[in-house]
Design an enzyme around this catalytic site. Structure first.
Site, short mmCIF file in Angstrom:
data_model
loop_
_atom_site.label_atom_id
_atom_site.label_comp_id
_atom_site.label_asym_id
_atom_site.label_seq_id
_atom_site.Cartn_x
_atom_site.Cartn_y
_atom_site.Cartn_z
N ASP A 106 0.85 -1.20 0.00
CA ASP A 106 0.00 0.00 0.00
C ASP A 106 0.89 1.25 0.00
OD1 ASP A 106 -3.01 0.84 0.42
OD2 ASP A 106 -1.90 2.02 1.88
N TRP A 107 0.66 2.20 0.90
CA TRP A 107 1.47 3.42 0.95
C TRP A 107 2.94 3.13 1.25
CZ3 TRP A 107 1.93 8.37 -0.20
CH2 TRP A 107 0.79 9.07 -0.62
N TRP B 61 -12.07 3.57 -3.55
CA TRP B 61 -11.66 3.64 -2.14
C TRP B 61 -11.52 5.08 -1.69
CZ3 TRP B 61 -10.82 2.11 2.65
CH2 TRP B 61 -9.79 2.67 3.39
N ASP C 236 -7.89 -8.54 -3.43
CA ASP C 236 -7.85 -7.10 -3.16
C ASP C 236 -8.62 -6.33 -4.24
OD1 ASP C 236 -7.23 -4.49 -2.54
OD2 ASP C 236 -5.07 -4.69 -2.85
N HIS D 251 -6.17 -7.20 0.41
CA HIS D 251 -5.28 -6.05 0.34
C HIS D 251 -4.14 -6.13 1.34
CE1 HIS D 251 -4.10 -1.91 -0.37
NE2 HIS D 251 -4.20 -1.64 0.92
#
Length: 462
Positions: A285-286, A326, A412, A441
């Site tokens: 993710d980030w 999202w 995901d 995810h």
């Protein structure tokens, strides 16, 4: 007397330096088997950047002999001399230099450069290393280990909470399932501006790799709790920071604090401060949005990449539809229930584990990062972080020489298999992805399985 005898004298000088709070390096200068002068590190005590042990000894010997030329002299020093000291030794016309431990960062007798091997110079000094190297290395390691311990103790007392931030109470993190590790804090990195950053720092890396594990939104270092035990058992080191605004790190009150470049710079400074090497960069993710740009600054620190559901947002292609959905949902539900989100995405988790993800965010005031991060993903070419991401894309495509392993969660809906399949050819050497069909995810929630793939894939340093 033997080289070992003179080096023992130099080690005695090094211990005196340590007792004075200086880096423990000592030197002894010998002529015709007699000690002419000694020296120990003293740049702090003397407010003198040139007061290395070798320079101190050279100065004392020159005064004792009444001559700046020290033609028939030998110098014994406990650490490989730097360029400054090596140059001074050559200027002094020393006959011979003997050192104990190598210095891989600044050594000018073979580790970084070898000034003594430059035949163009008008004087050649014989140089030999490795005499009582183990004793010198142990002295240095003990010194820096003690210094780190003292710094950590002081840091616990010296992390005042800034007016523009909140700090989740420690009691919120008591008894979290599967998260037994001691916290580490730092607040004096330049970009932190006094905010307290939390990170896990477990294991040793002398003979292994350092797994740098970067989380995403709305997770924190708790995300990696199922990977860490296997990595540690295999003899590796794990460093897992909480981004500012997440986990045990301080929470700025204003959404506007958060930016791509701010968080990236904090991570760069942390890597530099901890002097991480042989890094396997672990991103999700980030953690990927930011982490994939880190090797640009210091590619020599990185040996491997373990990439899980994430992307490079370069601003010159449309963001994935799943992410846009999202982002829109987050904008409509800024106070979403973190525990409920984790439970929905990971039905195998217990209620206590899901609640642990919510622990850092007890109220709206602690949630600025959760509100800010969805909108921070670079969408346009001039978005904050877009240019860096484009540079990173080129780096991974043409300059990356390490190993790369992709593990993706097929369930995901945000950054799933289609997104990862587009990322895969952008990473040089990234082979066929490992697909976890039951994972969503938050791929590290299948941490034992992911860790075993990583341990088989990534090689130890040579």
């Amino acid at each position: 007397m033997s080289d070992e005898t003179f080096m023992q004298m130099a080690l005695a000088q090094a211990r005196e330096a340590a007792a004075m709070g200086e880096v423990p390096v000592g030197a002894v200068l010998v002529r015709d088997g007699q000690v002419i002068a000694t020296g120990r590190n003293a740049p702090i005590d003397g407010h003198d950047p040139t007061a290395h042990a070798e320079i101190v000894a050279l100065r004392a010997a020159a005064q004792a002999l009444g001559n700046y030329r020290l033609d028939d002299c030998e110098l014994f020093v406990t650490l490989e001399p730097c360029a400054m000291c090596s140059g001074a030794m050559l200027q002094a016309r020393l006959k011979r230099v003997v050192f104990a431990a190598a210095e891989p960062k600044t050594g000018a007798a073979g580790s970084v450069i070898n000034l003594f091997a430059q035949t163009q110079l008008n004087h050649q000094t014989e140089c030999q290393g490795g005499v009582l190297a183990a004793e010198s290395s142990a002295l240095l390691q003990d010194f820096f280990r003690q210094r780190r311990t003292e710094q950590r103790e002081a840091a616990r007392r010296l992390h005042p909470l800034r007016d523009h931030a909140l700090r989740t109470p420690d009691r919120a993190f008591q008894g979290l399932p599967g998260y037994p590790w001691s916290p580490h804090y730092i607040s004096d990195l330049p970009k932190l501006g006094g905010l307290r950053l939390h990170y896990l720092n477990e294991g040793a890396s002398e003979q292994g790799l350092t797994y740098l594990c970067l989380h995403g939104n709305p997770a924190w270092s708790y995300l990696y709790r199922k990977m860490i035990p296997s990595l540690l058992e295999a003899g590796h080191r794990v460093v897992a920071p909480d981004l500012i605004g997440f986990g045990k790190s301080d929470k700025p009150k204003k959404d506007s604090f958060h930016s791509f470049n701010t968080h990236r710079q904090v991570l760069l400074e942390l890597v530099e401060r901890l002097d991480l090497k042989n890094i396997v960069l672990v991103v999700q993710d980030w953690g990927g949005l930011l982490g994939l740009t880190l090797p640009l600054a210091a590619p020599q620190r990185y040996r491997g990449l373990l990439v899980m559901n994430t992307l490079l947002a370069c601003g010159d292609e449309s963001l994935p539809a799943g992410f846009l959905a999202w982002r829109e949902w987050c904008a409509k539900h800024p106070d979403f229930d973190v525990a409920r989100l984790l439970a929905r995405a990971n039905p195998q988790l217990s209620a206590e584990e899901c609640a642990a993800y919510s622990a850092p965010f007890p109220d709206k005031g602690h949630r600025a990062a959760l509100r800010a991060f969805p909108a921070m993903v670079p969408e346009f070419q001039d978005s904050d972080g877009a240019e860096l991401s484009r540079q990173a894309r080129e780096f991974w495509r043409s300059r990356w020489t390490g190993q790369a392993l992709m593990v993706l969660g097929a369930q995901d809906p945000v950054l799933g298999e289609p997104v990862m399949r587009r990322l895969q050819p952008l990473i040089c050497g990234c082979g066929e992805a490992v697909v976890l069909t039951q994972a969503g995810h938050f791929v590290p929630e299948h941490g034992e399985q992911v860790a075993q793939h990583a341990l088989r894939f990534f090689k130890r340093p040579d």
